[in-house]
Design a protein around this motif. Sequence first.
Motif, PDB file in Angstrom:
ATOM      1  N   ILE A 181     -11.776   0.590   2.263  1.00 59.18           N
ATOM      2  CA  ILE A 181     -10.664   0.332   1.351  1.00 59.18           C
ATOM      3  C   ILE A 181      -9.355   0.349   2.131  1.00 59.18           C
ATOM      4  O   ILE A 181      -9.208   1.060   3.129  1.00 59.18           O
ATOM      5  N   SER A 182      -8.406  -0.487   1.691  1.00 56.79           N
ATOM      6  CA  SER A 182      -7.066  -0.496   2.275  1.00 56.79           C
ATOM      7  C   SER A 182      -6.078  -0.796   1.161  1.00 56.79           C
ATOM      8  O   SER A 182      -6.372  -1.583   0.255  1.00 56.79           O
ATOM      9  N   VAL A 183      -4.908  -0.167   1.219  1.00 52.23           N
ATOM     10  CA  VAL A 183      -3.912  -0.296   0.150  1.00 52.23           C
ATOM     11  C   VAL A 183      -2.586  -0.767   0.731  1.00 52.23           C
ATOM     12  O   VAL A 183      -2.069  -0.176   1.690  1.00 52.23           O
ATOM     13  N   ALA A 184      -2.033  -1.836   0.167  1.00 47.96           N
ATOM     14  CA  ALA A 184      -0.717  -2.339   0.587  1.00 47.96           C
ATOM     15  C   ALA A 184      -0.189  -3.293  -0.479  1.00 47.96           C
ATOM     16  O   ALA A 184      -0.970  -3.994  -1.132  1.00 47.96           O
ATOM     17  N   ARG A 192       3.493 -10.445   5.573  1.00 46.88           N
ATOM     18  CA  ARG A 192       3.246  -9.063   5.157  1.00 46.88           C
ATOM     19  C   ARG A 192       1.771  -8.684   5.350  1.00 46.88           C
ATOM     20  O   ARG A 192       1.445  -7.561   5.736  1.00 46.88           O
ATOM     21  N   ALA A 193       0.873  -9.637   5.087  1.00 47.85           N
ATOM     22  CA  ALA A 193      -0.559  -9.392   5.260  1.00 47.85           C
ATOM     23  C   ALA A 193      -0.882  -9.074   6.718  1.00 47.85           C
ATOM     24  O   ALA A 193      -1.694  -8.185   7.013  1.00 47.85           O
ATOM     25  N   ILE A 194      -0.230  -9.783   7.648  1.00 54.65           N
ATOM     26  CA  ILE A 194      -0.440  -9.517   9.077  1.00 54.65           C
ATOM     27  C   ILE A 194       0.122  -8.153   9.445  1.00 54.65           C
ATOM     28  O   ILE A 194      -0.500  -7.385  10.192  1.00 54.65           O
ATOM     29  N   VAL A 216      -6.316  -3.205  -2.177  1.00 56.80           N
ATOM     30  CA  VAL A 216      -5.595  -2.810  -3.385  1.00 56.80           C
ATOM     31  C   VAL A 216      -4.089  -2.982  -3.202  1.00 56.80           C
ATOM     32  O   VAL A 216      -3.548  -2.673  -2.135  1.00 56.80           O
ATOM     33  N   GLY A 217      -3.413  -3.471  -4.247  1.00 59.58           N
ATOM     34  CA  GLY A 217      -1.951  -3.487  -4.220  1.00 59.58           C
ATOM     35  C   GLY A 217      -1.307  -4.807  -4.557  1.00 59.58           C
ATOM     36  O   GLY A 217      -0.156  -4.859  -4.973  1.00 59.58           O
ATOM     37  N   MET A 234      -2.570  -0.030  -8.814  1.00 63.70           N
ATOM     38  CA  MET A 234      -3.349   0.924  -9.576  1.00 63.70           C
ATOM     39  C   MET A 234      -2.498   2.142  -9.924  1.00 63.70           C
ATOM     40  O   MET A 234      -1.537   2.469  -9.210  1.00 63.70           O
ATOM     41  N   SER A 235      -2.855   2.838 -10.983  1.00 68.16           N
ATOM     42  CA  SER A 235      -2.229   4.118 -11.285  1.00 68.16           C
ATOM     43  C   SER A 235      -2.737   5.133 -10.259  1.00 68.16           C
ATOM     44  O   SER A 235      -3.786   4.926  -9.632  1.00 68.16           O
TER      45      SER A 235
END
Length: 342
Positions: A181-184, A192-194, A216-217, A234-235
């Motif tokens: 999992i990764s959140v940004a 921004r993805a890079i 996620v994000g 997400m909350s």
Amino acid sequence: MILYTFPVLTAFIDRDLEMISPAAKIKPLEFTQSPIKLPFYFILQFFQLLWFLPRTSQYLCFFGGYHSVLPVWFGKVFGKKCTIQAGGMDCINMPEIGYGNFRKKWLRKATIYSFKNCTLILPVAEALVKQDYTYDPQINPKQGLFNLIPDLKTPIRVIPNGFDTDFWRDLGTERKPFSFISVATGTSNSSRAIVKGYDLIEKLAAAHPNWDFTLVGDSFFSSSNTNISVLGKMSPQQLRDLYNSHQFYLQLSTSEGFPNALGEAMSCGCIPIGSAVGAIPEIIGDVGKILHQKNILELEQLVEELKSSPLEELSKQARERIISRFSFSERQQLLIDSLGLV
């Protein structure tokens, strides 16, 4: 009263407000990230600062940039303390990937003025003060405030982020093997993805279709890999549940200050794999893997090494590291002390 200005409201801002409010009255003032709205917000902010001036004891800014220019100026003119929390892009110049305040002429000027004329700078990571960057060879290795503003004289005190480990905890639920999992936020923007390392995650997912990845994000991010699930914001409760259902957390950023999501995930028992940038190696320590160069083969080798590691033990150690080194209360005390609220 402290006036707290920032370009956009984030969970980091909410946490700062929670930390400071028991010690002092604090008023948040959001600015803008929109270039089109910039002139209007400068005018609005001027009158906001003027209106609150009689009740303002000091100014606090998250990031240096356009939004910090007027608070710094007001602080100088009216003899009030102005502190800037350096968070990442305000200490970086990476035009090669379209990132950092120092790559844009007027934003660079605003950032330099703010840092040179404020009272105190509180970076979240030592790497934002000065670093010899080596992760991506195409990027200039000289990063950080002292490299970008050589004549900077403003006092600096590094205060790492802190986490509520009572909330961000291991729930004891089952984790799917080889789930990542990764959140940004904002990753539907290719630059921004890079910055957040999603290009490497895409390559890893393509090479291992039997592994599962959750990003996620930003619900507008799209991937051609069927083993990548994309979710929007997400909350905190939803995010905690997601962390607890995944085995590994990926923080493969090309540039970073002190990533909150990495600390949250580790506190929930995710085993971290991160790039050697910003505070990431300091956060991970020896409980996960550090990618020293942006290279998919090296990344795959790190994951392979984890296959023969005691994963349950690493999961426990990841949480213990956040509890022992990056507690909510420690950051709160350092922040309150630096703002002179004790």
